[in-house]
Design a protein around this motif. Structure first.
Motif, PDB file in Angstrom:
ATOM      1  N   LEU A 314       0.803  -1.113  -0.050  1.00  0.00           N
ATOM      2  CA  LEU A 314       0.003   0.126   0.086  1.00  0.00           C
ATOM      3  C   LEU A 314       0.882   1.339   0.008  1.00  0.00           C
ATOM      4  O   LEU A 314       1.964   1.251   0.694  1.00  0.00           O
ATOM      5  N   GLU A 315       0.373   2.068  -1.107  1.00  0.00           N
ATOM      6  CA  GLU A 315       1.372   3.546  -0.811  1.00  0.00           C
ATOM      7  C   GLU A 315       1.029   4.554  -0.012  1.00  0.00           C
ATOM      8  O   GLU A 315      -0.249   4.442   0.513  1.00  0.00           O
ATOM      9  N   VAL A 316       1.644   5.483   0.389  1.00  0.00           N
ATOM     10  CA  VAL A 316       1.280   6.508   1.363  1.00  0.00           C
ATOM     11  C   VAL A 316       1.089   7.699   0.510  1.00  0.00           C
ATOM     12  O   VAL A 316       1.757   8.080  -0.654  1.00  0.00           O
ATOM     13  N   PRO A 317      -0.218   8.039   0.580  1.00  0.00           N
ATOM     14  CA  PRO A 317      -0.468   9.224  -0.364  1.00  0.00           C
ATOM     15  C   PRO A 317       0.117  10.584   0.068  1.00  0.00           C
ATOM     16  O   PRO A 317      -0.682  11.698  -0.179  1.00  0.00           O
ATOM     17  N   TYR A 318       1.438  10.807   0.556  1.00  0.00           N
ATOM     18  CA  TYR A 318       2.014  11.950   1.046  1.00  0.00           C
ATOM     19  C   TYR A 318       3.272  11.776   0.447  1.00  0.00           C
ATOM     20  O   TYR A 318       3.921  10.848   0.140  1.00  0.00           O
ATOM     21  N   GLN A 319       4.011  13.293   0.188  1.00  0.00           N
ATOM     22  CA  GLN A 319       5.172  13.049  -0.163  1.00  0.00           C
ATOM     23  C   GLN A 319       6.077  14.360   0.090  1.00  0.00           C
ATOM     24  O   GLN A 319       5.540  15.101   0.571  1.00  0.00           O
ATOM     25  N   LYS A 320       7.258  14.233   0.448  1.00  0.00           N
ATOM     26  CA  LYS A 320       8.285  15.224   0.840  1.00  0.00           C
ATOM     27  C   LYS A 320       8.767  15.758  -0.532  1.00  0.00           C
ATOM     28  O   LYS A 320       9.440  15.257  -1.220  1.00  0.00           O
ATOM     29  N   LEU A 321       8.599  17.304  -0.693  1.00  0.00           N
ATOM     30  CA  LEU A 321       9.291  17.894  -1.818  1.00  0.00           C
ATOM     31  C   LEU A 321      10.779  18.293  -1.409  1.00  0.00           C
ATOM     32  O   LEU A 321      11.184  18.073  -0.212  1.00  0.00           O
ATOM     33  N   ALA A 322      11.294  18.833  -2.291  1.00  0.00           N
ATOM     34  CA  ALA A 322      12.947  19.261  -2.078  1.00  0.00           C
ATOM     35  C   ALA A 322      12.940  20.151  -1.067  1.00  0.00           C
ATOM     36  O   ALA A 322      12.158  20.870  -0.663  1.00  0.00           O
ATOM     37  N   VAL A 323      13.960  20.471  -0.558  1.00  0.00           N
ATOM     38  CA  VAL A 323      14.419  21.460   0.475  1.00  0.00           C
ATOM     39  C   VAL A 323      14.370  22.674  -0.296  1.00  0.00           C
ATOM     40  O   VAL A 323      14.980  22.897  -1.096  1.00  0.00           O
ATOM     41  N   GLY A 324      13.909  23.769   0.320  1.00  0.00           N
ATOM     42  CA  GLY A 324      13.730  25.145  -0.195  1.00  0.00           C
ATOM     43  C   GLY A 324      12.548  25.263  -1.210  1.00  0.00           C
ATOM     44  O   GLY A 324      12.513  26.550  -1.472  1.00  0.00           O
ATOM     45  N   ALA A 325      11.577  24.335  -1.503  1.00  0.00           N
ATOM     46  CA  ALA A 325      10.513  24.654  -2.159  1.00  0.00           C
ATOM     47  C   ALA A 325       9.552  25.438  -1.184  1.00  0.00           C
ATOM     48  O   ALA A 325       9.452  25.451  -0.217  1.00  0.00           O
ATOM     49  N   ALA A 326       8.976  26.428  -2.175  1.00  0.00           N
ATOM     50  CA  ALA A 326       8.018  27.200  -1.411  1.00  0.00           C
ATOM     51  C   ALA A 326       6.623  26.695  -0.944  1.00  0.00           C
ATOM     52  O   ALA A 326       5.939  27.228  -0.153  1.00  0.00           O
ATOM     53  N   GLY A 327       6.253  25.725  -1.420  1.00  0.00           N
ATOM     54  CA  GLY A 327       4.930  25.046  -0.956  1.00  0.00           C
ATOM     55  C   GLY A 327       4.348  23.993  -2.123  1.00  0.00           C
ATOM     56  O   GLY A 327       5.103  23.499  -2.880  1.00  0.00           O
ATOM     57  N   CYS A 328       3.122  23.479  -1.775  1.00  0.00           N
ATOM     58  CA  CYS A 328       2.800  22.351  -2.579  1.00  0.00           C
ATOM     59  C   CYS A 328       2.030  23.026  -3.648  1.00  0.00           C
ATOM     60  O   CYS A 328       1.706  23.952  -3.901  1.00  0.00           O
ATOM     61  N   PRO A 329       2.104  22.241  -4.858  1.00  0.00           N
ATOM     62  CA  PRO A 329       1.393  22.412  -6.254  1.00  0.00           C
ATOM     63  C   PRO A 329      -0.168  22.530  -5.927  1.00  0.00           C
ATOM     64  O   PRO A 329      -0.549  22.011  -5.020  1.00  0.00           O
ATOM     65  N   PRO A 330      -0.919  23.403  -6.626  1.00  0.00           N
ATOM     66  CA  PRO A 330      -2.296  23.350  -6.527  1.00  0.00           C
ATOM     67  C   PRO A 330      -2.875  22.146  -6.596  1.00  0.00           C
ATOM     68  O   PRO A 330      -2.651  21.286  -7.324  1.00  0.00           O
ATOM     69  N   GLY A 331      -3.950  22.004  -5.535  1.00  0.00           N
ATOM     70  CA  GLY A 331      -4.514  20.776  -5.520  1.00  0.00           C
ATOM     71  C   GLY A 331      -3.862  19.927  -4.432  1.00  0.00           C
ATOM     72  O   GLY A 331      -4.543  18.661  -4.198  1.00  0.00           O
ATOM     73  N   ALA A 332      -2.734  19.790  -4.201  1.00  0.00           N
ATOM     74  CA  ALA A 332      -1.772  19.136  -3.166  1.00  0.00           C
ATOM     75  C   ALA A 332      -1.675  19.593  -1.883  1.00  0.00           C
ATOM     76  O   ALA A 332      -0.775  18.969  -1.166  1.00  0.00           O
ATOM     77  N   ARG A 395      11.420  21.082   4.176  1.00  0.00           N
ATOM     78  CA  ARG A 395      10.783  20.322   3.049  1.00  0.00           C
ATOM     79  C   ARG A 395       9.233  20.341   3.119  1.00  0.00           C
ATOM     80  O   ARG A 395       8.666  19.667   4.266  1.00  0.00           O
ATOM     81  N   PRO A 396       8.511  20.900   2.272  1.00  0.00           N
ATOM     82  CA  PRO A 396       7.150  20.935   2.228  1.00  0.00           C
ATOM     83  C   PRO A 396       6.728  19.421   2.128  1.00  0.00           C
ATOM     84  O   PRO A 396       7.205  18.608   1.469  1.00  0.00           O
ATOM     85  N   ILE A 397       5.362  19.297   2.895  1.00  0.00           N
ATOM     86  CA  ILE A 397       5.025  17.938   2.839  1.00  0.00           C
ATOM     87  C   ILE A 397       3.315  17.958   1.893  1.00  0.00           C
ATOM     88  O   ILE A 397       2.556  18.945   2.313  1.00  0.00           O
ATOM     89  N   CYS A 398       3.157  17.227   1.008  1.00  0.00           N
ATOM     90  CA  CYS A 398       2.198  17.483   0.259  1.00  0.00           C
ATOM     91  C   CYS A 398       1.214  16.105   0.055  1.00  0.00           C
ATOM     92  O   CYS A 398       1.975  15.012   0.203  1.00  0.00           O
ATOM     93  N   LYS A 399       0.150  16.468  -0.570  1.00  0.00           N
ATOM     94  CA  LYS A 399      -0.677  15.141  -1.091  1.00  0.00           C
ATOM     95  C   LYS A 399       0.146  14.640  -2.235  1.00  0.00           C
ATOM     96  O   LYS A 399       0.359  15.561  -3.074  1.00  0.00           O
ATOM     97  N   VAL A 400       0.069  13.292  -2.744  1.00  0.00           N
ATOM     98  CA  VAL A 400       0.415  12.940  -3.777  1.00  0.00           C
ATOM     99  C   VAL A 400      -0.618  12.944  -5.047  1.00  0.00           C
ATOM    100  O   VAL A 400      -1.928  12.572  -4.632  1.00  0.00           O
ATOM    101  N   VAL A 401      -0.317  13.751  -6.048  1.00  0.00           N
ATOM    102  CA  VAL A 401      -1.273  14.168  -7.080  1.00  0.00           C
ATOM    103  C   VAL A 401      -1.305  13.114  -8.151  1.00  0.00           C
ATOM    104  O   VAL A 401      -0.096  12.896  -8.620  1.00  0.00           O
ATOM    105  N   THR A 402      -2.231  12.544  -8.724  1.00  0.00           N
ATOM    106  CA  THR A 402      -2.141  11.657  -9.829  1.00  0.00           C
ATOM    107  C   THR A 402      -3.182  12.061 -10.889  1.00  0.00           C
ATOM    108  O   THR A 402      -4.187  12.784 -10.679  1.00  0.00           O
ATOM    109  N   LYS A 403      -2.907  11.618 -12.238  1.00  0.00           N
ATOM    110  CA  LYS A 403      -3.661  12.201 -13.238  1.00  0.00           C
ATOM    111  C   LYS A 403      -4.757  11.020 -13.613  1.00  0.00           C
ATOM    112  O   LYS A 403      -4.119   9.690 -13.638  1.00  0.00           O
TER     113      LYS A 403
END
Length: 873
Positions: A314-332, A395-403
């Motif tokens: 089972l996958e975790v629906p969250y991810q860590k972005l790179a250090v220094g990122a300003a925030g999560c993409p829209p919807g995440a 590191r921003p913590i975001c939801k994993v967005v899939t298409k």
């Protein structure tokens, strides 16, 4: 006739009696001001204990025994001791200022006093040669005791005390332009405002803003009286003015009563407003908690990581972005504190301690700090500001967005769209195995990471000839998440280990196999951890497990192991002796069974045991090249920015990357580099330096991406280029490699202290000064060498000097026993020290030549271990 001209003895005696009576009356009289309050004139015969008891009861008089006991007690801050001459009338001004500081900062530090007239030997033991004097005894984390040499006045003494209390600015600078932003923070709804005539935030207000009982509920704003619009807005009639209110509600405003404002009085007032019997802000806090709850339409579900489905992990629906990122993409974005905490837990991380507030200088929403410190202990950060900014430690913590797939779109009756036109959705089902940023549950040996297993066949290599070994104890094989956690811990403590010259290797051990050694450690719960010193007299320090209310020990988590490492490095860990001989404790098994947990990675940089990702469009990976030894780093755009790619690049060049060194250190090349000729003292081959800037070193060759615009090179490993001659140093730098030459066998060394590298202008100034003063130094038959030092590199030595401002300077006498130093005396402007300049350096040298300097002891250990690894016996 001459006899008739002399005054009679009776008249002379009367005159002397009158003069003596007048002087005694003057000394014993208490002058009064217009309000009838007593001034500093006191009885010439009053003793220190009586004076303090009457005038400044906050300052506790001490005897030798009580002082020793007090200094070993649990003061929340530094202990500050006033060593008195015992003649109060002669030092009443200094005692008055010291007592006022004690009353102002009562509760933040402990203030004591001792009479050197009564306890001469004890004052001599503390190296107090001239009284009155003030000695600071910081807490163990802040360094050794030292004597205060500043002005014996209220403001300088208070500033020195606050240096050990305030660690960062936590107040909000107020103006009419940003007042709305200050009130928008709903997570800290109680707003505390100070309007003052001072230009900078008072020290007491800074301390209040960091109080752990206040700041979770209160935001502290500071404004200046000169801002007329701001003062009129709050209807300020006299300063200092302190008010508190619930958000923007001016009707709820409470104003601090007129009178002297001390830390304790202000804190007690604020605590009564929130937690007292007539707590006027209880409703404010309750409403803020309701507002912070997640709306019903934002209910989310965190999957059970222990549950496995038939189709795979089972996958975790969250991810860590790179250090220094300003925030999560829209919807995440993660929009609530609760989901932020759950997301961090789902990623196998520890969210505590937490930081929850509104601040535009951090990433918006949920973020996480990997490397914590004493000054910055918070891991989880939740920033409810409307916008944010990336920061190099978060590191921003975001939801994993899939298409959505094409099949899903057809089912919903939508037209077929190109991938670029599909709408992103939040993942509610297991994500694709190819998602690189999503950690996956695994218990197989092939996914056990790079942390080696401790066994009969690996212990010699892991223990080495010196140092410690951190052993992670568990039943069964280590998981991928546990291996990652241990690697992150070693990265966090890498710089401190390097600074202290301590070797700490890491391994894991299956206690169901290594039962004899496991019983020796006597674990209360699993997983657990110990730090073992296996050399000479083997001994170990065990992790402290948290205990439930029922008395059961909980498994060790990342924070528990980090505390164990911190205690060992601080010299506070309790070690127990290993009973029996280590060579006889290992379980008998074949070499293959104890080494199969080390996944071998071929030169392609891929793990053959991993599942193949879905077919993708073939993309040619960039090649890599090795620069000459001594180069500072890669050209712009050719840098290797991750540890994984660094290892991959080194393997692609036919070089073994193990052992690895991963840390943050400005004296090595930035990014990826390699050492091919390793030895017992320097075994590491691969080096990954996360510092923003680096410095070339003759034993390291930077590894970079190959520039496509360069002509193709031979497929074989590139021939090593002859390193060019290093550029001439601007000015001699004091470091491990140069200290013997600079110190010589006699004389002194003047050290110019800098935060960072020296500039050409500063080097020119120091060179000219050295030449200008050389004749005077020679005339005094003295040897004086000159150097500069980066206090961010040689931090252990710099901590002894304890400078308030930089640049600064000291003169070191490294040949005395013990070594000693004398600091530059900084000029001040409005009570604030100014950076060292040419005139200050000249004055320091002239005072040295004239013998007017006061030297302080320098611990010999600070001159034996240097940041570059050099040691001196």
């Amino acid at each position: 006739m001459a006899l008739h001209c002399r005054p009679s003895l009776l008249r002379v005696g009367l005159l002397h009696v009158l003069l003596l009576a007048f002087s005694v009356a003057k000394l014993s009289a208490d002058a009064e001001d217009g309000n009838g309050k007593s001034t500093s004139a006191i009885d010439i015969n009053v003793d220190l204990e009586s004076y303090l008891g009457e005038k400044h009861p906050v300052v506790e008089p001490m005897s030798p025994r009580s002082l020793t006991s007090a200094l070993s007690g649990k003061c929340v801050g530094p202990s500050v001791v006033f060593f008195s001459t015992g003649m109060v009338a002669k030092e009443v001004s200094q005692l008055k200022d010291f007592g006022e500081v004690a009353e102002e900062l009562d509760g933040l530090a402990c203030f004591k006093a001792m009479s050197c007239r009564r306890w001469q030997d004890e004052c001599a033991n503390y190296n107090v040669n001239r009284a009155p004097a003030i000695l600071f005894f910081p807490t163990w984390r802040q360094g050794p005791a030292y004597q205060y040499f500043g002005k014996m006045e209220h403001r300088p003494i208070a500033a020195e005390v606050m240096k050990h209390i305030t660690s960062r600015e936590s107040t909000f600078g107020l103006s009419m332009d940003n007042l709305d932003n200050f009130f928008k923070d709903t997570l800290r709804p109680i707003k505390v405002i100070l309007i003052s005539s001072r230009k900078s935030t008072p020290l007491i207000f800074q301390a209040l803003s960091q109080d752990t009982d206040l700041w979770p509920n209160m935001a502290f704003g500071f404004g200046v009286q000169s801002d007329k619009a701001l003062a009129e807005h709050f209807k300020v009639k006299a300063v200092p003015w302190v008010g508190a209110q619930c958000g923007k509600d001016e009707a709820s405003r409470e104003i601090y009563p007129e009178g002297k404002a001390t830390f304790r009085s202000l804190r007690n007032w604020l605590m009564r407003l929130v937690f007292g019997n007539d707590a006027v802000f209880q409703g404010c806090l309750a409403q803020a908690l309701l507002d912070a709850e997640a709306p019903a339409e934002e209910v989310y579900e965190v999957p059970d990581l222990e549950e496995e489905e038939e189709g795979g992990d089972l996958e975790v629906p969250y991810q860590k972005l790179a250090v220094g990122a300003a925030g999560c993409p829209p919807g995440a974005e993660i929009k609530t504190v609760k989901e932020c905490e759950d997301a961090i837990n789902a990623l196998g991380l520890d969210p505590e301690p937490r930081w929850v507030s509104t601040y535009p200088g951090l990433p918006q929403g949920c973020s996480f700090r990997d490397a914590i410190s004493v000054k910055s202990p918070e891991r989880m950060h939740f920033n409810s500001a409307q916008s944010g900014t990336g920061r190099n430690d978060l590191r921003p913590i975001c939801k994993v967005v899939t298409k959505p797939s094409k099949a899903t779109e057809d089912t919903e009756g939508k037209d077929t769209a190109t991938p670029s036109q599909s709408t992103p959705t939040i993942a509610s089902t297991p994500a694709s195995p190819s998602t690189p940023s999503t950690p996956k549950k695994s218990s197989s040996a092939t996914k056990a990471g790079k942390v080696p297993e401790l066994s009969k066949h690996t212990h010699r290599e892991l223990f080495g000839k010196d140092g410690f070994c951190l052993i992670y104890l568990r039943q069964g094989r280590i998981t991928h998440e546990e291996s990652q956690m241990l690697e992150v811990l070693m990265i966090k403590f890498g710089a401190q280990l390097l600074e202290q010259g301590t070797k700490l290797r890491v391994a894991w051990m299956d206690v169901s196999i290594e039962q004899r050694l496991g019983r020796t450690f006597a674990m209360k719960s699993l997983p657990s951890a110990v730090i073992l010193n296996p050399h000479k007299r083997p001994r170990f320090a065990a992790v402290k497990h948290k205990v439930t209310e029922a008395g059961e020990s909980l498994p060790a988590r990342e924070g528990d192991i980090a505390q164990l490492i911190s205690r060992v490095l601080a010299g506070e860990a309790r070690f127990a002796t290993v009973r029996g001989l280590l060579p006889s404790m290992w379980a008998e098994r074949s070499p293959a069974s104890s080494t199969e947990t080390f996944p071998t990675i071929p030169s392609t940089g891929r793990d053959p045991n991993k599942e193949k990702p879905p077919p993708k469009k073939k993309q040619k990976l960039p090649g890599y090249r090795k620069l000459q030894y001594g180069a500072e780093g890669c050209s712009a755009g050719m840098e290797i920015k991750t540890v994984e790619e660094c290892e991959k690049a080194i393997r692609s060049l036919g070089i073994d990357p193990e052992p690895r060194w991963v840390a943050n250190y400005p004296m090595l090349p930035a990014g990826c580099s390699v050492r091919e000729g390793s030895d017992d003292n320097s075994p590491e081959r691969m080096h990954y330096n996360a510092a923003e800037q680096g410095k070339g070193r003759k034993d390291l060759a930077p590894i970079c991406k190959r520039d496509p615009s360069r002509p193709a090179e031979s497929a074989s490993a590139p021939a090593e280029e002859v390193p060019p001659a290093p550029p001439a140093a601007l000015f001699p730098e004091l470091a491990g490699r140069t200290h013997r030459e600079l110190f010589g066998t006699e004389g002194y060394c003047l050290v110019y202290l800098k935060e960072g590298k020296i500039t050409k202008k500063e080097a020119k100034m120091l060179t000219q000064l050295e030449k200008q003063l050389a004749p005077q130094v020679k005339a005094h038959d003295m040897r004086l060498s000159w150097a500069w030092m980066n206090v961010h590199v040689e931090r252990k030595l710099a901590s002894v000097f304890d400078m308030e401002v930089f640049p600064s300077a000291v003169v070191i006498d490294p040949h005395d026993k013990p070594p000693r130093f004398t600091p530059l005396v900084h000029e001040e402007s409005e009570g604030e020290p100014l950076p060292a300049d040419e005139e200050g350096l000249m004055l320091l040298v002239n005072m040295l030549l004239s013998g007017d300097t006061e030297f302080r002891p320098l611990p010999p250990s600070r001159l034996t271990v240097w940041a570059d690894g050099t040691t001196t016996v």
